[in-house]
Design an enzyme around this catalytic site. Sequence first.
Site, mmCIF file in Angstrom:
data_model
loop_
_atom_site.group_PDB
_atom_site.id
_atom_site.type_symbol
_atom_site.label_atom_id
_atom_site.label_comp_id
_atom_site.label_asym_id
_atom_site.label_seq_id
_atom_site.Cartn_x
_atom_site.Cartn_y
_atom_site.Cartn_z
ATOM 1 N N CYS A 1 24.527 -9.674 -1.963
ATOM 2 C CA CYS A 1 25.421 -8.461 -2.341
ATOM 3 C C CYS A 1 25.598 -7.719 -1.057
ATOM 4 O O CYS A 1 26.467 -6.996 -0.876
ATOM 5 C CB CYS A 1 24.821 -7.920 -3.389
ATOM 6 S SG CYS A 1 24.801 -8.706 -5.000
ATOM 7 N N GLU B 1 29.699 -7.034 -0.317
ATOM 8 C CA GLU B 1 30.112 -8.518 -0.577
ATOM 9 C C GLU B 1 31.369 -8.538 -1.627
ATOM 10 O O GLU B 1 32.160 -9.591 -1.507
ATOM 11 C CB GLU B 1 28.838 -9.417 -1.145
ATOM 12 C CG GLU B 1 29.347 -10.777 -1.316
ATOM 13 C CD GLU B 1 28.123 -11.553 -2.013
ATOM 14 O OE1 GLU B 1 28.217 -12.686 -1.615
ATOM 15 O OE2 GLU B 1 27.540 -11.256 -2.808
ATOM 16 N N HIS C 1 27.358 -11.040 -12.345
ATOM 17 C CA HIS C 1 28.383 -12.054 -11.271
ATOM 18 C C HIS C 1 27.678 -13.453 -11.443
ATOM 19 O O HIS C 1 26.425 -13.735 -11.900
ATOM 20 C CB HIS C 1 28.201 -11.584 -9.959
ATOM 21 C CG HIS C 1 28.878 -10.187 -9.628
ATOM 22 N ND1 HIS C 1 28.220 -9.081 -9.031
ATOM 23 C CD2 HIS C 1 30.161 -9.677 -9.754
ATOM 24 C CE1 HIS C 1 29.241 -8.053 -8.900
ATOM 25 N NE2 HIS C 1 30.239 -8.398 -9.518
#
Length: 396
Positions: free
Chosen positions: A390, A208, A305
């Site tokens: 992800c 991703e 993130h």
Amino acid sequence: MLAVFASAAAPAAIGLVAALLGVFIAGGQAPTVFGQVGGHFVLLATLTFLLLSAANAVGATRAWFLAAAAGLTSAGLAALVGTTITVLAGGAAPDLRMFAFVLGSLVGINLVFIVSVVAAEVFVAPRVLRSVLAHAPRRGSTEQRLALVRIPASNLDEAELTHLEREPVDAELADEQWDNYCAALVAEGWRTVEVDSAPDLADSVFVEDQVVLFDDLAVITRSGAESRRGEAEAVERVVRSLKGVQVAHIAEPGTLDGGDVLKVGSTVYVGSSSRTNAEGIRQLRELLLTSGWTVVAVPVTRTLHLKSAVTALPDGTVLGHPDLVEHRDLFPRFLEVPEPTGVAVVELADDTVLMASSAPETAAMVSGLGYRVVTVDISEFEKLEGCVTCLSVRVR
């Protein structure tokens, strides 16, 4: 399970037919040979089916060399066990001569069976597996969507870590969990497209981070971790093969990880993190300037993130854990979840989401909101600051 059993049955059946045909030809095309050896090869085929079912269930069809090893091991072991049973049932004594005969049968009467099984496991079994899985429709829609995925690297345990202490990673379990993750997507009507493997790029399974899709625009990112910048090339090749997709890039000195980009309606929340810098956010805002998207920057310091801290349900409600979210006031609709790993959801359909099995309380809460929740175990990837978002790029 049906796909696994079908992919195991195909090589076993092909081995059975090939062996019987070989004996029939070698026996002067006399029909009586079927009665003489039919039971023996049916036994071998049954044993092979059971062994290949176990092998294919743990991913033997993912690569040709794994399939070849699984076919050879399964057929060889089945031939040894089956021939021993056949000989003993015929009244032979279990002595050295009998065992010598059994070993010799591997290059004698059983050779055609073994070779046929190996060839079928390499060339036929993977196609059968994919064919069965492809017939699993996504509930509520006949439209099939694509999900880009990438097999874990051989050095997965060397992946970058920022906020977690390093723990031992079980590579075999990680491979199994990745297979199950892909199977969950397929079962919900998503066709998985594998990006070329990158055995030496430890973080490459987190596909991703290398591309973000905005309708027909694909933005190839530039990772904030220098060790990950080699991952983007293969991802871009796949993206360029998608029909109607235009490609843009984040250029130096900008950095942007896909894990920092959360789309909610027409709003794009972008995490300003250790992996995404101000220049990367500026370039993304410029790329989306005329496309109807609004870019909102969000400071991120407590997690790797933005999507390690928040994601969104299909109705736009943002999920987050209070220990991970610094600026919840930036999100119009925010809902606290009871577990840190419960912040990550993947939208599979308007009424269905994918979540990690490590957050059962959050899954129950989301289910109580009227969503169907599909859970997968990704514990080995969670050790590496990964989550369910992800491991794939969903292409609308």
